[in-house]
Write a protein that holds these residues in place. Structure first.
Motif, PDB file in Angstrom:
ATOM      1  N   VAL A  28      -9.443   7.059  -3.715  1.00  0.00           N
ATOM      2  CA  VAL A  28      -9.281   5.644  -3.393  1.00  0.00           C
ATOM      3  C   VAL A  28      -9.225   4.798  -4.662  1.00  0.00           C
ATOM      4  O   VAL A  28      -8.461   3.822  -4.741  1.00  0.00           O
ATOM      5  N   PHE A  29     -10.005   5.144  -5.676  1.00  0.00           N
ATOM      6  CA  PHE A  29     -10.122   4.299  -6.865  1.00  0.00           C
ATOM      7  C   PHE A  29      -8.820   4.211  -7.660  1.00  0.00           C
ATOM      8  O   PHE A  29      -8.356   3.108  -7.966  1.00  0.00           O
ATOM      9  N   ALA A  32      -6.347   2.298  -5.512  1.00  0.00           N
ATOM     10  CA  ALA A  32      -6.603   0.855  -5.478  1.00  0.00           C
ATOM     11  C   ALA A  32      -6.095   0.186  -6.749  1.00  0.00           C
ATOM     12  O   ALA A  32      -5.527  -0.916  -6.695  1.00  0.00           O
ATOM     13  N   VAL A  35      -2.321  -0.118  -6.397  1.00  0.00           N
ATOM     14  CA  VAL A  35      -1.932  -1.164  -5.451  1.00  0.00           C
ATOM     15  C   VAL A  35      -2.158  -2.547  -6.054  1.00  0.00           C
ATOM     16  O   VAL A  35      -1.335  -3.458  -5.885  1.00  0.00           O
ATOM     17  N   PHE A  36      -3.267  -2.702  -6.778  1.00  0.00           N
ATOM     18  CA  PHE A  36      -3.553  -3.986  -7.411  1.00  0.00           C
ATOM     19  C   PHE A  36      -2.490  -4.339  -8.450  1.00  0.00           C
ATOM     20  O   PHE A  36      -2.057  -5.496  -8.557  1.00  0.00           O
ATOM     21  N   ARG A  39       0.542  -5.490  -6.705  1.00  0.00           N
ATOM     22  CA  ARG A  39       0.346  -6.843  -6.184  1.00  0.00           C
ATOM     23  C   ARG A  39       0.577  -7.899  -7.265  1.00  0.00           C
ATOM     24  O   ARG A  39       1.227  -8.923  -7.010  1.00  0.00           O
ATOM     25  N   ALA A 171      -7.017   5.052   1.694  1.00  0.00           N
ATOM     26  CA  ALA A 171      -7.639   3.838   1.171  1.00  0.00           C
ATOM     27  C   ALA A 171      -8.581   3.167   2.150  1.00  0.00           C
ATOM     28  O   ALA A 171      -9.040   2.070   1.914  1.00  0.00           O
ATOM     29  N   THR A 172      -8.904   3.778   3.238  1.00  0.00           N
ATOM     30  CA  THR A 172      -9.760   3.129   4.227  1.00  0.00           C
ATOM     31  C   THR A 172     -11.234   3.396   3.956  1.00  0.00           C
ATOM     32  O   THR A 172     -11.597   4.350   3.315  1.00  0.00           O
TER      33      THR A 172
END
Length: 340
Positions: A28-29, A32, A35-36, A39, A171-172
């Protein structure tokens, strides 16, 4: 675990695939972070030009307030919204008029609030992300047997279809993390896809609001409200909870984590009812008054919000004004995201 399943059954690959493992959550890290980064690029090179194109100006930060050590200490350490008693005490301590102190606090609160351009870019990112992830979920669930027959979620438990589902659920957190570790990925995909169905509509309504397309904003908000209630109060209890409570009991029987899993899902349903009530109230006002309620969570306050409606005289703060009202309600826009 169910009586016929042990943790040893999840060790090693199965039919060329793999089983969910708790250590996979570490992925996930880096995901994330990726994804950031996407964004930031999206908001700068796509969302911002779109905002400027529809007429949203880059107003910059709100003008700074006259510094005052005493009021700043109260603002940071005690309260951002002083009551009448505290205002009177500060008035005596500083020898300031109460209205001037109210003005100071309002301007100070506004300094912490983002401009409309920033909020537009954030909502456009969330709209794009939620729409894409919903379409992605539908794309893969459409061909899965448990999308059409929820009893398939519990056939051949444990199963060997980890690869595709792992990508979708990486990612949940919270409930979905639990379902993943316990290899309840099939039903987890149904829960995620169901919740994604209304998210992008909410962000679309915000985008229309920031662009000052009020009628479009109201229409999208009413559509969002309808989809939210149909999915959360209709499909979720009669489709999702039906299979997790009754079909799973029939096919694999209850076991310790079964109670926890369904307990969390029931808590989620209670939240659905609360949020649906708040959203219905806002949608009703939108239909009656022609606009939905103001978002107190993120907008710059105007002087009229703290003054009595019968006051006609000018005060020290009459030069301040709102930078454009966000009319998507804060209860819906704030509490709702917390759920995801």
């Amino acid at each position: 675990m169910p009586q016929n399943v042990s943790w040893a059954d999840f060790e090693g690959p199965g039919d060329g695939y793999g089983y969910p493992q708790a250590r996979h959550i570490l992925s996930v890290f880096p995901l994330a972070a990726g994804v950031f980064s996407v964004r930031l690029l999206f908001e700068r090179f796509i969302a911002k030009p779109c905002a400027l194109h529809v007429g949203i100006q880059d107003s910059g930060p709100y003008p700074s307030q006259q510094p005052n050590a005493i009021l700043e200490k109260v603002f940071i350490s005690i309260t951002k919204y002083p009551d009448e008693k505290r205002l009177e005490g500060l008035s005596k301590q500083l020898d300031w008029d109460v209205r001037k102190i109210q003005c100071w606090f309002r301007h100070r609160r506004n300094q912490d609030k983002p401009p409309t351009l920033t909020k537009f870019c954030e909502s456009m990112w969330r709209f794009t992300f939620y729409l894409c992830i919903f379409c992605y979920g539908i794309r893969f669930l459409w061909s899965s047997p448990w999308f059409w027959d929820t009893r398939q979620c519990w056939h051949s438990y444990p199963r060997q279809d980890f690869l595709i589902m792992f990508v979708h659920h990486l990612a949940t957190i919270g409930l979905i993390t639990f379902s993943y570790i316990n290899n309840m990925v099939r039903v987890g995909t149904l829960v995620m896809c169901l919740h994604d169905a209304s998210d992008f509509l909410l962000e679309a309504a915000k985008l229309a609001n920031y662009a000052k397309y009020q009628r479009l904003c109201d229409t999208l908000f009413v559509i969002f409200s309808a989809v939210f209630m149909v999915t959360r109060l209709g499909i979720y209890p009669f489709w999702i909870l039906n299979t997790t409570l009754f079909e799973s009991w029939e096919m694999i029987g209850p076991y310790p984590s079964w109670w926890l899993f369904n307990g969390l899902l029931l808590i989620l349903q209670v939240l659905h009812v609360i949020w649906s009530y708040l959203i219905a109230r806002i949608a009703f006002k939108a239909l009656i008054r022609g606009k939905v309620s103001k978002d107190d969570r993120s907008d710059v306050e105007s002087s009229s919000e703290e003054e009595d409606v019968t006051t006609n005289t000018k005060g020290p703060c009459d030069s301040s004004s709102s930078n454009g009202a966000n009319r998507v309600n804060g209860h819906m826009g704030g509490s709702y995201w917390a759920e995801e």
